[in-house]
Write an enzyme that holds these catalytic residues in place. Sequence first.
Site, PDB file in Angstrom:
ATOM      1  N   TRP A   6       0.890  -1.208  -0.127  1.00 37.08           N
ATOM      2  CA  TRP A   6       0.039  -0.144   0.058  1.00 37.08           C
ATOM      3  C   TRP A   6       0.918   1.205   0.042  1.00 37.08           C
ATOM      4  O   TRP A   6       0.584   2.257  -0.439  1.00 37.08           O
ATOM      5  CB  TRP A   6      -0.955  -0.011   1.277  1.00 37.08           C
ATOM      6  CG  TRP A   6      -2.212  -0.830   0.544  1.00 37.08           C
ATOM      7  CD1 TRP A   6      -2.368  -2.181   1.195  1.00 37.08           C
ATOM      8  CD2 TRP A   6      -3.256  -0.821  -0.253  1.00 37.08           C
ATOM      9  NE1 TRP A   6      -3.306  -2.545   0.531  1.00 37.08           N
ATOM     10  CE2 TRP A   6      -4.006  -1.623  -0.393  1.00 37.08           C
ATOM     11  CE3 TRP A   6      -3.551   0.591  -1.067  1.00 37.08           C
ATOM     12  CZ2 TRP A   6      -5.151  -1.813  -1.400  1.00 37.08           C
ATOM     13  CZ3 TRP A   6      -4.637   0.547  -2.146  1.00 37.08           C
ATOM     14  CH2 TRP A   6      -5.311  -0.549  -2.015  1.00 37.08           C
ATOM     15  N   SER A 147      -1.204 -15.076   2.714  1.00 37.81           N
ATOM     16  CA  SER A 147      -0.132 -14.683   3.205  1.00 37.81           C
ATOM     17  C   SER A 147       1.058 -15.111   2.059  1.00 37.81           C
ATOM     18  O   SER A 147       2.201 -15.401   2.275  1.00 37.81           O
ATOM     19  CB  SER A 147       0.394 -15.443   4.540  1.00 37.81           C
ATOM     20  OG  SER A 147      -0.834 -15.003   5.528  1.00 37.81           O
ATOM     21  N   LYS A 148       0.696 -15.185   0.864  1.00 41.02           N
ATOM     22  CA  LYS A 148       1.572 -15.355  -0.420  1.00 41.02           C
ATOM     23  C   LYS A 148       1.516 -14.228  -1.291  1.00 41.02           C
ATOM     24  O   LYS A 148       1.925 -14.236  -2.139  1.00 41.02           O
ATOM     25  CB  LYS A 148       1.066 -16.663  -1.317  1.00 41.02           C
ATOM     26  CG  LYS A 148       1.279 -17.874  -0.374  1.00 41.02           C
ATOM     27  CD  LYS A 148       0.508 -19.054  -1.377  1.00 41.02           C
ATOM     28  CE  LYS A 148       0.487 -20.365  -0.580  1.00 41.02           C
ATOM     29  NZ  LYS A 148       1.432 -20.935  -0.056  1.00 41.02           N
ATOM     30  N   LEU A 150      -0.828 -12.399  -2.776  1.00 42.48           N
ATOM     31  CA  LEU A 150      -1.760 -12.706  -3.751  1.00 42.48           C
ATOM     32  C   LEU A 150      -2.461 -11.492  -3.799  1.00 42.48           C
ATOM     33  O   LEU A 150      -2.722 -10.884  -5.175  1.00 42.48           O
ATOM     34  CB  LEU A 150      -2.470 -14.073  -3.705  1.00 42.48           C
ATOM     35  CG  LEU A 150      -1.925 -15.259  -4.656  1.00 42.48           C
ATOM     36  CD1 LEU A 150      -2.992 -16.372  -4.495  1.00 42.48           C
ATOM     37  CD2 LEU A 150      -2.037 -14.705  -6.193  1.00 42.48           C
ATOM     38  N   LEU A 389     -21.759  -2.903  -0.190  1.00 44.11           N
ATOM     39  CA  LEU A 389     -22.253  -4.161   0.053  1.00 44.11           C
ATOM     40  C   LEU A 389     -21.317  -5.063   0.995  1.00 44.11           C
ATOM     41  O   LEU A 389     -20.054  -4.987   0.469  1.00 44.11           O
ATOM     42  CB  LEU A 389     -22.973  -4.586  -1.176  1.00 44.11           C
ATOM     43  CG  LEU A 389     -23.990  -3.603  -1.830  1.00 44.11           C
ATOM     44  CD1 LEU A 389     -24.128  -4.074  -3.080  1.00 44.11           C
ATOM     45  CD2 LEU A 389     -25.042  -3.373  -1.013  1.00 44.11           C
TER      46      LEU A 389
END
Length: 389
Positions: A6, A147-148, A150, A389
């Site tokens: 991030w 936790s790869k 992805l 949603l």
Amino acid sequence: SRHRFWETQPVGQFRDLGDTSLPEGPIEAPTPLSDVRRDPYNLPAQYEWTTCDIDDDHTCTEVYNLLTQNYVEDDENMFRFNYSMEFLRWALRPPGYFKSWHIGVRAKASQKLVAFITGVPARIRVRDDVVKWRRSTFLCVHKKLRSKRLAPVMIKEVTRRVHLENIWQASYTAGVVIPTPISTCRYWHRSLNPKKLIDVGFSRLGARMTMSRTVKLYKLPESTVTKGFRKMELRDVPAVTRLLKEYLRQFAVAPDFDQDDVEHWLLPLENVVDSYLVESPETHEITDFCSFYTLPSSILNNPNYSLLKAAYSYYNVSTKTPLQQLMNDALIVAKKNDYDVFNALDVMQNESFLKELKFGPGDGHLHYYLYNYRIRKALHPSELGLVLL
Ligand SMILES: CCCCCCCCCCCCCC(=O)CSCCNC(=O)CCNC(=O)[C@H](O)C(C)(C)COP(=O)(O)OP(=O)(O)OC[C@H]1O[C@@H](n2cnc3c(N)ncnc32)[C@H](O)[C@@H]1OP(=O)(O)O
Ligand SMILES: CCOC(=O)c1cnc2ccc(OC)cc2c1SCCC#N
């Protein structure tokens, strides 16, 4: 560093908090379409991208099964969201949607769907700036592939496909804190079936309270009390659109709904969304509106129950009927339709009725995010006019 992915993204960064010199608005300018990467991001060798055609029953069932087994659970692993297939088809096919934004990852050998992320187009106003956005939801990686790293690849891929449609902003919510929330809201819960909520361990019998006293505390009338209260119909779309657009102007962030959006997002759809309005018996004017969506949850590891029937407050407008009375009618309708709980965020003017209608605060928070759009100061939940949603 705390957020390796991030920190590389055009989002408000924690280090920028408090720096009021940074301008409000888009963080990065749009890149020319010719510069948008044409080929998909690389996945680990044994996986491949797939576009999920949710019109196809088999594919939609695969998506439903992946989410039902691997999507969001509460911190105590008591519940897991169980979005129905008709809900997914509603949520993912609004006016102007792109099939290419319903992105899956399959294991090449088994062809098993192991991950999913989606985007849908939306028009959202931030203060006075109406921008075309993508709403992002249903990011899900199979429990066995966690936790790869992805998720960052999935987010970059959906971002790439959205950029190809010349859209540069997005909004999303999450229970996790990542750079950087524009607002942090709290869920509130109104018991409709207190016995079941106590049996599953969500609620506890209050001190000096018996079960029958608790059932009586949450009891609701058999029928709604507001004169002219009725289900929304197709013919009401123009009036509801006018009512909602006017009402949402007071919030700093809100959807910019037109009639097609209102017809899609608010016309009642069985087991997905319920909408009611108040039509003045004298003038036939539509003065108020309330709505909730249906999102069941799997009840995990409980011998007696497997499904929680939950209603989630959606968009509500009160111009003549007091909001508390309007929402109490919504509770009455939900109870009548066998919902176990009515949930609401503390957004918009919801704080004005939560305690009075016997909602209790949840322990989870919902953080709101904007992608590639900075706002100078975080917003109070009552400044948010947006329910995702
Ligand atoms: C202009 C258009 C732009 C479009 C794009 C807009 C942005 C859209 C953004 C998407 C919005 C979706 C909204 C939405 O769907 C509503 S929030 C619900 C998200 N889904 C779930 O919680 C389902 C259960 N969990 C999972 O499936 C996995 O845990 C997921 C897939 C969540 C993460 O998989 P994982 O195997 O546990 O983790 P790694 O692959 O190893 O990756 C770790 C990295 O992922 C970051 N992470 C974790 N959870 C996140 C979350 N909920 N949002 C964003 N980022 C999240 C995390 O901070 C870290 O990055 P960092 O190192 O920098 O901290
Ligand atoms: C009884 C009150 O709690 C819920 O309705 C509920 C149901 N299912 C969930 C699944 C995943 C989940 O993960 C955060 C939370 C729930 C919650 S509490 C937060 C949502 C609301 N209101």
